[in-house]
Design a protein around this motif. Structure first.
Motif, PDB file in Angstrom:
ATOM      1  N   GLY A  65      -2.401  -6.440  15.071  1.00  0.00           N
ATOM      2  CA  GLY A  65      -1.150  -5.688  15.107  1.00  0.00           C
ATOM      3  C   GLY A  65      -0.565  -5.517  16.495  1.00  0.00           C
ATOM      4  N   HIS A  87       1.493   1.603  17.405  1.00  0.00           N
ATOM      5  CA  HIS A  87       1.274   0.313  18.062  1.00  0.00           C
ATOM      6  C   HIS A  87       1.659   0.350  19.545  1.00  0.00           C
ATOM      7  N   GLU A  88       2.828   0.923  19.814  1.00  0.00           N
ATOM      8  CA  GLU A  88       3.272   1.002  21.215  1.00  0.00           C
ATOM      9  C   GLU A  88       2.323   1.810  22.074  1.00  0.00           C
ATOM     10  N   SER A 144      -1.208   0.017  10.349  1.00  0.00           N
ATOM     11  CA  SER A 144      -0.773  -1.387  10.398  1.00  0.00           C
ATOM     12  C   SER A 144       0.405  -1.594   9.449  1.00  0.00           C
ATOM     13  N   THR A 196       2.949   0.738   8.730  1.00  0.00           N
ATOM     14  CA  THR A 196       4.219   1.318   9.191  1.00  0.00           C
ATOM     15  C   THR A 196       4.493   1.046  10.672  1.00  0.00           C
ATOM     16  N   LYS A 197       3.491   0.439  11.349  1.00  0.00           N
ATOM     17  CA  LYS A 197       3.591   0.169  12.797  1.00  0.00           C
ATOM     18  C   LYS A 197       3.484   1.434  13.655  1.00  0.00           C
TER      19      LYS A 197
END
Ligand code: GTP
Ligand code: MG
Length: 197
Positions: free
Chosen positions: A44, A185-186, A179, A181-182
């Motif tokens: 991801g 990740h940032e 993973s 909805t994201k």
């Protein structure tokens, strides 16, 4: 470069910690129970095709898997622990492999430590975390599969993990992750870049 996801490539898988890359590029380890989502997270936060193998069968990753980012630093996906059905011999080799790597690597700069949002912290999680905190290694607690909870449930889970695992440790941070909805990740990418800088 510098923005968005990490540009990474698979390097090697080793079953003996002495065979880990020895070039001393800074390295970030990804650790946690089997099936918590380590390989999924690595896919991801990296660009392009999936580089890490994901499986719904726990115990999929049994080697140390190294990925290189921008020719500059490594990510290492550690084999998951805590899966009851894994044969005793494999459990023993897990201990030797992971402990051997963590205690001898001169390049380890930080650990991303994954916990499933729906689960309690287990004794083996605590053992690994104690080792990380006693070595004063920077760590990021990533609370995975956040999409499985409602907003309220997630907030409650985060509060509890903050209390139980993060406490007031200055070397630690915490973020929620999904993973699907994201979410998060940032934050993970930012944290990784900061510890290898
Ligand atoms: P081992 O290699 O056995 O240590 O497992 P792992 O920690 O690498 O887990 P992996 O990434 O293989 O994921 C295990 C399962 O969880 C897979 O079925 C994934 O699709 C699922 N999964 C991972 N992340 C998420 C998430 O954020 N949300 C949901 N709903 N499922 C997820
Ligand atoms: Mg895996």
């Amino acid at each position: 470069m510098g923005r968005g996801l990490l540009s990474a490539a698979y390097v090697t898988s080793v079953f003996d910690h002495a065979k880990a890359p020895s070039d001393r590029r800074p390295t970030v380890a990804f650790a946690g129970r089997s099936n918590v989502g380590k390989s999924t997270l690595i896919n991801g936060i990296t660009e392009g095709k999936s580089i890490a193998r994901v499986s719904s069968t726990p115990g999929k990753t049994q080697s140390l898997n190294f990925y290189i980012v921008e020719d500059r630093f490594y990510l290492v996906d550690l084999p998951g622990y805590g899966y009851a059905k894994v044969p005793v011999e494999i459990k023993k080799s897990w201990g030797k492999l992971v402990e051997g790597y963590l205690t001898t690597s001169p390049s380890l700069r930080g650990m991303v430590f994954l916990i499933d949002c729906r689960r309690e912290v287990q004794p083996d999680d605590k053992m690994l975390l104690n080792w990380v905190t006693s070595r004063r290694l920077p760590f990021l607690i990533v609370v995975t599969k956040a999409d499985k909870l409602t907003r309220n449930q997630l907030e409650q889970a985060l509060r509890s993990f903050r209390e139980v695992v993060l406490r007031d440790d200055d070397n630690g941070e915490l973020t929620a992750f999904s993973s699907r909805t994201k979410l998060g990740h940032e934050e993970v990418v930012r944290w990784v870049r900061q510890v290898v800088a």
